[in-house]
Scaffold this motif. Structure first.
Motif, PDB file in Angstrom:
ATOM      1  N   ILE A 175       9.423  -1.341   0.830  1.00  0.00           N
ATOM      2  CA  ILE A 175       8.094  -1.785   1.243  1.00  0.00           C
ATOM      3  C   ILE A 175       8.225  -2.504   2.679  1.00  0.00           C
ATOM      4  O   ILE A 175       9.244  -3.195   2.867  1.00  0.00           O
ATOM      5  CB  ILE A 175       7.431  -2.522   0.361  1.00  0.00           C
ATOM      6  CG1 ILE A 175       6.985  -2.045  -0.781  1.00  0.00           C
ATOM      7  CG2 ILE A 175       5.982  -3.137   0.925  1.00  0.00           C
ATOM      8  CD1 ILE A 175       6.274  -2.859  -2.035  1.00  0.00           C
ATOM      9  N   ALA A 179       3.012  -5.591   3.388  1.00  0.00           N
ATOM     10  CA  ALA A 179       2.064  -5.532   2.340  1.00  0.00           C
ATOM     11  C   ALA A 179       0.846  -6.519   2.900  1.00  0.00           C
ATOM     12  O   ALA A 179       0.993  -7.667   3.533  1.00  0.00           O
ATOM     13  CB  ALA A 179       2.351  -6.368   1.072  1.00  0.00           C
ATOM     14  N   LEU A 211      -0.227  -1.085   1.715  1.00  0.00           N
ATOM     15  CA  LEU A 211       1.288  -1.299   1.663  1.00  0.00           C
ATOM     16  C   LEU A 211       1.906  -0.133   2.542  1.00  0.00           C
ATOM     17  O   LEU A 211       1.595   1.264   2.515  1.00  0.00           O
ATOM     18  CB  LEU A 211       1.991  -1.029   0.286  1.00  0.00           C
ATOM     19  CG  LEU A 211       1.505  -1.762  -0.864  1.00  0.00           C
ATOM     20  CD1 LEU A 211       2.008  -1.337  -1.897  1.00  0.00           C
ATOM     21  CD2 LEU A 211       1.843  -3.290  -0.566  1.00  0.00           C
TER      22      LEU A 211
END
Length: 114
Positions: A35, A38, A60
Motif C-alpha cells: 500500500i 490510504a 487505497l
C-alpha cells in the motif's frame, strides 16, 4: 503508514479518528508493503436533512496493483467503519494472493506425450 481521514457532515472527534485509525490499521497491517497510501472518508449521507445513514468510503493506492475504492453505508458511523475494515482485509488478501500466483505455461496441443 498514515491513514488520512476526512469527515463530511460527521463530527471529527478525536475518539472517532482513533477508532478509524485502529480499525483500518489492523485490517491493512499485514499488507503494508503493498500500500502506498490510504484514505478514509466518513460522511453523513443525508446531510443537513437529518437521518441516520452514514457512509464510509475507502480508497487505497496499491503498489503494482489496481487501486481499491469502495463505499459502505450503514445506520451508524462505527458500523460503516467496521464493515469497511472487514472488506478491506478481504479485498487486499484476494488481490495480493492473485498477484503472487505463478504463471502457468501450457504445452501446445500437438506436443502431448504418447
Amino acid at each position: 503508514m498514515r491513514i488520512d481521514l476526512h469527515c463530511d457532515g460527521v463530527e471529527a472527534a478525536p475518539v472517532l479518528r482513533d477508532y478509524v485509525s485502529r480499525r483500518m490499521s489492523f485490517a491493512i497491517g499485514r499488507f503494508r508493503d503493498h500500500i502506498q497510501w490510504a484514505r478514509v472518508k466518513v460522511a453523513d449521507v443525508n446531510g443537513p436533512r437529518g437521518g441516520s445513514d452514514k457512509r464510509c468510503v475507502v480508497q487505497l493506492r496499491l503498489r503494482n496493483l489496481p487501486d481499491v475504492v469502495f463505499a459502505i453505508t450503514q445506520l451508524d458511523v462505527r458500523a460503516a467503519v467496521d464493515q469497511a475494515a472487514d472488506r478491506v482485509a478481504r479485498v487486499l488478501a484476494q488481490r495480493v494472493r492473485r498477484s503472487q500466483r505463478p504463471v502457468r505455461h501450457h504445452a501446445p496441443m500437438g506436443a502431448l506425450p504418447a
